[in-house]
Design an enzyme around this catalytic site. Structure first.
Site, mmCIF file in Angstrom:
data_model
loop_
_atom_site.group_PDB
_atom_site.id
_atom_site.type_symbol
_atom_site.label_atom_id
_atom_site.label_comp_id
_atom_site.label_asym_id
_atom_site.label_seq_id
_atom_site.Cartn_x
_atom_site.Cartn_y
_atom_site.Cartn_z
ATOM 1 N N ASN A 1 -12.854 -3.364 2.273
ATOM 2 C CA ASN A 1 -13.860 -2.311 2.363
ATOM 3 C C ASN A 1 -14.804 -2.422 1.168
ATOM 4 O OD1 ASN A 1 -12.766 -1.079 4.694
ATOM 5 N ND2 ASN A 1 -11.168 -0.132 3.449
ATOM 6 N N GLU B 1 -12.372 3.056 -1.718
ATOM 7 C CA GLU B 1 -12.009 4.160 -2.621
ATOM 8 C C GLU B 1 -11.607 3.702 -4.011
ATOM 9 O OE1 GLU B 1 -9.146 6.418 -0.411
ATOM 10 O OE2 GLU B 1 -10.737 7.569 0.551
ATOM 11 N N VAL B 2 -11.196 2.456 -4.138
ATOM 12 C CA VAL B 2 -10.768 1.965 -5.458
ATOM 13 C C VAL B 2 -11.716 0.837 -5.875
ATOM 14 C CG1 VAL B 2 -8.875 0.975 -6.788
ATOM 15 C CG2 VAL B 2 -8.368 2.559 -4.910
ATOM 16 N N HIS C 1 -9.991 -5.398 -3.363
ATOM 17 C CA HIS C 1 -8.668 -5.517 -2.754
ATOM 18 C C HIS C 1 -8.832 -5.901 -1.299
ATOM 19 C CE1 HIS C 1 -10.015 -1.325 -2.821
ATOM 20 N NE2 HIS C 1 -9.402 -1.138 -1.665
ATOM 21 N N ASP D 1 0.852 -1.193 0.000
ATOM 22 C CA ASP D 1 0.000 0.000 0.000
ATOM 23 C C ASP D 1 0.892 1.248 0.000
ATOM 24 O OD1 ASP D 1 -3.210 0.547 0.931
ATOM 25 O OD2 ASP D 1 -1.801 2.224 1.125
ATOM 26 N N ILE D 2 0.504 2.226 -0.800
ATOM 27 C CA ILE D 2 1.314 3.445 -0.958
ATOM 28 C C ILE D 2 1.280 4.317 0.303
ATOM 29 C CG2 ILE D 2 -0.436 5.036 -1.905
ATOM 30 C CD1 ILE D 2 1.624 5.652 -4.157
ATOM 31 N N HIS E 1 -6.924 -5.799 2.211
ATOM 32 C CA HIS E 1 -5.816 -5.202 2.946
ATOM 33 C C HIS E 1 -5.279 -6.258 3.901
ATOM 34 C CE1 HIS E 1 -6.866 -0.838 2.152
ATOM 35 N NE2 HIS E 1 -8.036 -1.390 1.908
#
Ligand code: AMP
Length: 127
Positions: A97, A105-106, A110, A39-40, A112
Site C-alpha cells: 500500500n 498506515e505505517v 512493507h 501481521d498483528i 504484505h
C-alpha cells in the site's frame, strides 16, 4: 490514518522500532536486506509482512532511491519467505500500500504476503 508517502522517513515509525527490537514482533525471517514478521491483525490464514532494513517510506521511495543491491536483496527475501512458508504451490498474493489511496498506515515500506487460503477477488470495488 493513512500516511503521506512524500514526507521524509520518520525514524520513530512503528516498523523502525520493530526492526531495532524496541517493539516485539513475531519474526519469521531476516537477512542483511530484509526482516519479516507476522501481521498483528491477520487478514488471511497467512499474513506476513516483509520490510527492507533500509530507511524507505514506501515502494515509491524504495524504487526511486534504493541501490540495485538493496532492491535485489529485498525482492529475493520476499520470495524466500513465500517459499519457506510453502505458499508457492497453492499460490499467494503480494501487496504494497502506498499513501492515502493505497491505505498505507505505517511509513516504512512493507510488502504484505497473503496466503494459506483462496484469496478472492483482487480488489473490492468501492463504487
Ligand atoms: P498498511 O495499511 O499497508 O500500512 O499495513 C500496516 C499493517 O501493519 C497492518 O496490516 C497492521 O495490522 C500491521 N501492524 C500494525 N502494528 C503491528 C505490529 N505491532 N506488529 C505487526 N503488524 C502490525
Amino acid at each position: 490514518m493513512p500516511i503521506d508517502p512524500t514526507l521524509p522517513y520518520d525514524d520513530n515509525n512503528l516498523f523502525a522500532k520493530i526492526l531495532c527490537g524496541e517493539i516485539p514482533s513475531q519474526k519469521v525471517y531476516e537477512n542483511d536486506w530484509a526482516f519479516a514478521f507476522e501481521d498483528i491483525n491477520p487478514q488471511a490464514e497467512t499474513h506476513t509482512l516483509v520490510i527492507p532494513r533500509g530507511r524507505y517510506v514506501s515502494w515509491d521511495d524504495f524504487s526511486a532511491k534504493a541501490s540495485a543491491e538493496e532492491i535485489v536483496g529485498f525482492v529475493r527475501a520476499v520470495g524466500e519467505v513465500a517459499r519457506a512458508k510453502g505458499l508457492v504451490g497453492p499460490g499467494y498474493r503480494l501487496m504494497a500500500n502506498i499513501g492515502a489511496h493505497g491505505g498505507q498506515e505505517v511509513p516504512h515500506l512493507h510488502v504484505h504476503l497473503f496466503g494459506g487460503q483462496p484469496l478472492g477477488p483482487m480488489i473490492c470495488k468501492q463504487r
